[in-house]
Design an enzyme around this catalytic site. Sequence first.
Site, PDB file in Angstrom:
ATOM      1  N   SER A 104      18.944  35.527  12.591  1.00  0.00           N
ATOM      2  CA  SER A 104      19.247  36.608  11.661  1.00  0.00           C
ATOM      3  C   SER A 104      19.879  37.802  12.394  1.00  0.00           C
ATOM      4  O   SER A 104      20.980  37.669  12.924  1.00  0.00           O
ATOM      5  CB  SER A 104      17.957  36.964  10.911  1.00  0.00           C
ATOM      6  OG  SER A 104      18.217  37.816   9.834  1.00  0.00           O
ATOM      7  N   ASP A 154      20.488  30.437   1.172  1.00  0.00           N
ATOM      8  CA  ASP A 154      20.146  31.740   1.773  1.00  0.00           C
ATOM      9  C   ASP A 154      20.632  32.871   0.859  1.00  0.00           C
ATOM     10  O   ASP A 154      21.836  32.995   0.621  1.00  0.00           O
ATOM     11  CB  ASP A 154      20.811  31.830   3.155  1.00  0.00           C
ATOM     12  CG  ASP A 154      20.328  33.017   3.969  1.00  0.00           C
ATOM     13  OD1 ASP A 154      19.890  34.016   3.360  1.00  0.00           O
ATOM     14  OD2 ASP A 154      20.397  32.948   5.208  1.00  0.00           O
ATOM     15  N   HIS A 185      16.628  31.789   3.962  1.00  0.00           N
ATOM     16  CA  HIS A 185      16.879  32.547   5.189  1.00  0.00           C
ATOM     17  C   HIS A 185      15.890  32.192   6.303  1.00  0.00           C
ATOM     18  O   HIS A 185      16.184  32.403   7.476  1.00  0.00           O
ATOM     19  CB  HIS A 185      16.823  34.055   4.868  1.00  0.00           C
ATOM     20  CG  HIS A 185      17.483  34.903   5.913  1.00  0.00           C
ATOM     21  ND1 HIS A 185      18.840  34.868   6.158  1.00  0.00           N
ATOM     22  CD2 HIS A 185      16.973  35.806   6.797  1.00  0.00           C
ATOM     23  CE1 HIS A 185      19.141  35.722   7.137  1.00  0.00           C
ATOM     24  NE2 HIS A 185      18.015  36.296   7.544  1.00  0.00           N
TER      25      HIS A 185
HETATM   26  C1  MLT Z   1      21.281  42.055   9.797  1.00  0.00           C
HETATM   27  O1  MLT Z   1      21.024  43.194   9.483  1.00  0.00           O
HETATM   28  O2  MLT Z   1      21.584  41.697  10.940  1.00  0.00           O
HETATM   29  C2  MLT Z   1      21.211  41.060   8.700  1.00  0.00           C
HETATM   30  O3  MLT Z   1      21.136  41.728   7.475  1.00  0.00           O
HETATM   31  C3  MLT Z   1      20.072  40.139   8.876  1.00  0.00           C
HETATM   32  C4  MLT Z   1      18.775  40.863   8.854  1.00  0.00           C
HETATM   33  O4  MLT Z   1      18.353  41.317   9.890  1.00  0.00           O
HETATM   34  O5  MLT Z   1      18.167  40.977   7.797  1.00  0.00           O
END
Ligand code: MLT
Length: 205
Positions: A104, A154, A185
């Site tokens: 992520s 996701d 996710h």
């Molecule tokens: C980010 O901010 O890198 C993406 O939105 C993924 C997350 O951290 O939720």
Amino acid sequence: MDFIHVFQPPASPGGPILLLLHGTGGNEHDLVPLAGMLLPGAGVLSPRGKVLERGMPRFFRRLAEGVFDIEDLKLRTAELADFITATAADRGFSTRDVIAVGFSNGANIAGALLLVRPEVLGAAVLFRAMVPLIPEKQPKIPSTPVLISNGKMDPLVSAEETERLAALLRFAGADVTLSWQTSGHDLTERDVITAREWVAQRQAR
Ligand code: MLT
């Protein structure tokens, strides 16, 4: 330039080093168990993101969900790249042996490293990654192997976004494998199995 981090040397000198990059709200310990599942005996370099969003560590600032503060992202990417280079010199490993494993937010900064400072990574596994930024000048990624493992359902990362990321990295020269999981996710067992097999194939080359 330093990061709070975990470092574990590889079982054999010159062995691979997994650069573990956690998601929002994680820390340097989160992905350490995953390293053992992906590549037993690999070294570990696991930094904690320095940005706090309502107390949750991240690797760069965002303005909203999926909307990134690009200036901060560039700065943080450079800082992380310098940390990897400095740690490699200190600990005596080559950045060619570094395999980024990001989830992520961690996958997004790993993607930024590939686009802006590709020389600090030998390979990358990106779980639930988005397009982090569009570089100002055309990046040249030296055929770096990259696995993108994203979820079909996701809610944060659309299929189009994933395809855009794969195309951007390929166009820059990366050797991209795109793997779709029947999931959202969150990381699943299938992600781990896919990544383990991909890493093993790469190590056998
Ligand atoms: C980010 O901010 O890198 C993406 O939105 C993924 C997350 O951290 O939720």
